[in-house]
Design an enzyme around this catalytic site. Sequence first.
Site, PDB file in Angstrom:
ATOM      1  N   LYS A 121      37.525  28.632  41.550  1.00 34.26           N
ATOM      2  CA  LYS A 121      36.374  28.246  42.380  1.00 34.26           C
ATOM      3  C   LYS A 121      35.297  29.309  42.236  1.00 34.26           C
ATOM      4  O   LYS A 121      35.373  30.367  42.840  1.00 34.26           O
ATOM      5  CB  LYS A 121      36.776  28.094  43.846  1.00 34.26           C
ATOM      6  CG  LYS A 121      35.608  27.736  44.766  1.00 34.26           C
ATOM      7  CD  LYS A 121      36.045  27.702  46.216  1.00 34.26           C
ATOM      8  CE  LYS A 121      34.864  27.439  47.133  1.00 34.26           C
ATOM      9  NZ  LYS A 121      33.887  28.541  47.157  1.00 34.26           N
ATOM     10  N   ASP A 163      37.560  43.876  35.532  1.00 30.42           N
ATOM     11  CA  ASP A 163      36.438  44.254  34.668  1.00 30.42           C
ATOM     12  C   ASP A 163      36.209  45.761  34.650  1.00 30.42           C
ATOM     13  O   ASP A 163      35.844  46.335  33.618  1.00 30.42           O
ATOM     14  CB  ASP A 163      35.160  43.529  35.107  1.00 30.42           C
ATOM     15  CG  ASP A 163      35.199  42.042  34.792  1.00 30.42           C
ATOM     16  OD1 ASP A 163      36.033  41.649  33.958  1.00 30.42           O
ATOM     17  OD2 ASP A 163      34.409  41.281  35.382  1.00 30.42           O
ATOM     18  N   SER A 174      38.019  31.719  45.052  1.00 27.06           N
ATOM     19  CA  SER A 174      36.725  32.165  45.552  1.00 27.06           C
ATOM     20  C   SER A 174      36.643  33.682  45.701  1.00 27.06           C
ATOM     21  O   SER A 174      36.649  34.410  44.720  1.00 27.06           O
ATOM     22  CB  SER A 174      36.432  31.449  46.879  1.00 27.06           C
ATOM     23  OG  SER A 174      35.097  31.594  47.261  1.00 27.06           O
TER      24      SER A 174
END
Length: 717
Positions: free
Chosen positions: A504, A489, A478
């Site tokens: 998740k 990224d 999560s």
Amino acid sequence: MKRIVEFMKKNYKVILLVTALSAILWSFIPTQKKEDPEKDKLLLDLLTMVLERGHYSPVAIDDDFSKKVYKKYLNNIDPTKRFFIQSDIEEFSKYESSIDDMILNKDLTFFNLTNARLLKRMKESRAIYENILENPFDFTVKEYINVDYDKLPFCESKSDLEDRWRKQLKLSALSSITDKQKLEEDKKKDDSKYELKSFETLEKEVRENSLKSLNEYFDFVEKELDRDDWFAIFLNSIVERFDPHTFYFSPDDKEKFDVSMSGTFQGIGARLQKKNDAVEVSELISGGPAWRGKELEAGDLILKVGQGKEEPLDIAGMRLDDVVKKIKGPKGTEVRLTVKKVDGTIKVISIIRDEVETEETFAKSSIVEKAGKKYGVIYLPKFYISFENKENRDAFKDVAAEIEKLKAQNIEGLIMDLRDNGGGSLETVVKMVGLFIPEGPIVQVKAPGRNPEVLPDKDSRVQYDGPLVVMINNFSASASEIFAAAIQDYKRGIVVGSKHSYGKGTVQNVIDLNQFIRGNSYGDLGALKTTIQKFYRINGGSTQREGVKSDIVFPDRFSYLDMGERDEESALPWDKIAPAKYQPLSVSYDNVIANSKKRIASNPTFNLINENAKWIFERKDENDFSLNLIDFKKEIDQTDLKIKKFKVISEYKNQYVFHSLPDEIALFEKDTLLKQKRERWHEEMQKDIYLEETLNVISDMKSLTKGKGFYQKLSMN
């Protein structure tokens, strides 16, 4: 409630749902006191309506749904199939395809039937195991047990059930006896005069211990679990069909969830456990009122609880949860505990309740030196926050503070250890990523039928601009996946660890069910945690099921097992959306990654970990065990040879020494418990080969900038 309102500001559909449901339910809820079954029916009605209108991807409550709930529920209440027999299942099975209708009609027949039968069978089980454990086991018989209970049928008769119990207890006894024999042999090696216990003596000890353990378990079930607890299991068998993270919290469970999220509660700061019919203090929480008072001690037995000057209440035989409720209370109020000290004396101890922090919830940091350079490690167990009190500690503020303290020590690089971090607050992780990048998008969230919303870091300041490595494993989920994905990224750092994180990629909201009922006379109805959004990386990909893939993969025990969200039957699917507009760093980590892979490939311990992982994968389907002593020992000996080979993994020790920061060291003089906890943590890190290689990685990263900060030396694309 404040948190729900704030979170729903931009989710008008959920607001409309709340309004509509409130109007519907207020119209038919009577104000007079109802019996528990009426409350249960109300809960069924509430949960299904909230889920059908508010869940991200509601599922049809039909016959297929019913069959899955039926299977899930029976597995939840009798997972090893040692209570129900086939005639019970035949009786239950007529409801297998009609639970959906019963839910919609608020019909409790199936639950009432199965719950009453379960309690009856559990009561009968006492006589079964007591009878079995009265006499020695015959370990000369050639017989086997299969422990793949998912595939085993229910027992045909009570005699078959007794035989299953016998085999389960016999397997447990065999394992315990062989362990005890090894301990006896070790004692003989240390002391040649030591007289070995006979097999008969060990076997008797094992049966007596099994009887004691089983009695304690069944006493707990009988005395600590009530109808509400069993009904909560039934409700969760229903709501978990929507997705694995939708969950009903009973009032007690909701309170525990709030404590786990915030790390704080109001009380005396003592952990309690049942000891026969008494309640024992098992640990004092460092810094709490009881710890500061120095009168209550671990090992004390609590006999009575009094509120201020009121007459104390005898708690003998009371449920542990009920005792905890009486001891907890608002900050500044007094509780008086009558305790039996370990020396047998009786004492009344007055404690003023206060805010208590569960220290192990919070971020902690350490300094380590490598080749004359200092590096910082921050371990974050979860992205905690107090929604009710914004002044309380939260992970963002704590990590920011730890970074400042580490910077004061002139660190050359930072390791963010998010292993086993199950997630937490979305708001907190967005702000935390902002500590490492200039302003920009962090994550995208999408509600059903709406365009994705980009959640940005709006602060252009970068608190830490040096080399950064993020550690993850299979259980990082999560919010920790949002953090790792954003760092990856932006190319802001390197992600190392298991081949992928948990997977998740959904957002949950906790909805207080009491808000829907006007003039509620049923008491606290609890809350529903339900999935309302999915989140996506800024590159457009979802972490749902797939997780975040490490830039550098470390071999671990689970390397060949497919673990995580992908293994959940009701998990939502993976998908992707358009990427957000963001600017990654113009930096290549290829050489750093290649160097690490070479070190891992040539490291004997990593190779042994990989071999261990293959062995675990090969054994995952081994479910048949011999109950013959000679054959069992042969199997154990073969296994022990492998375990002995892999034991050196746990004995591994790296060359580094880890230190607490000066402000924490200053606390050790008064807080010896904190000192012990930190010493244990540092010892664990010295045995951590993954942390050792992570230090190698961050040391290599330093050469990329030949200076202090990434954002000072590297440009953006």
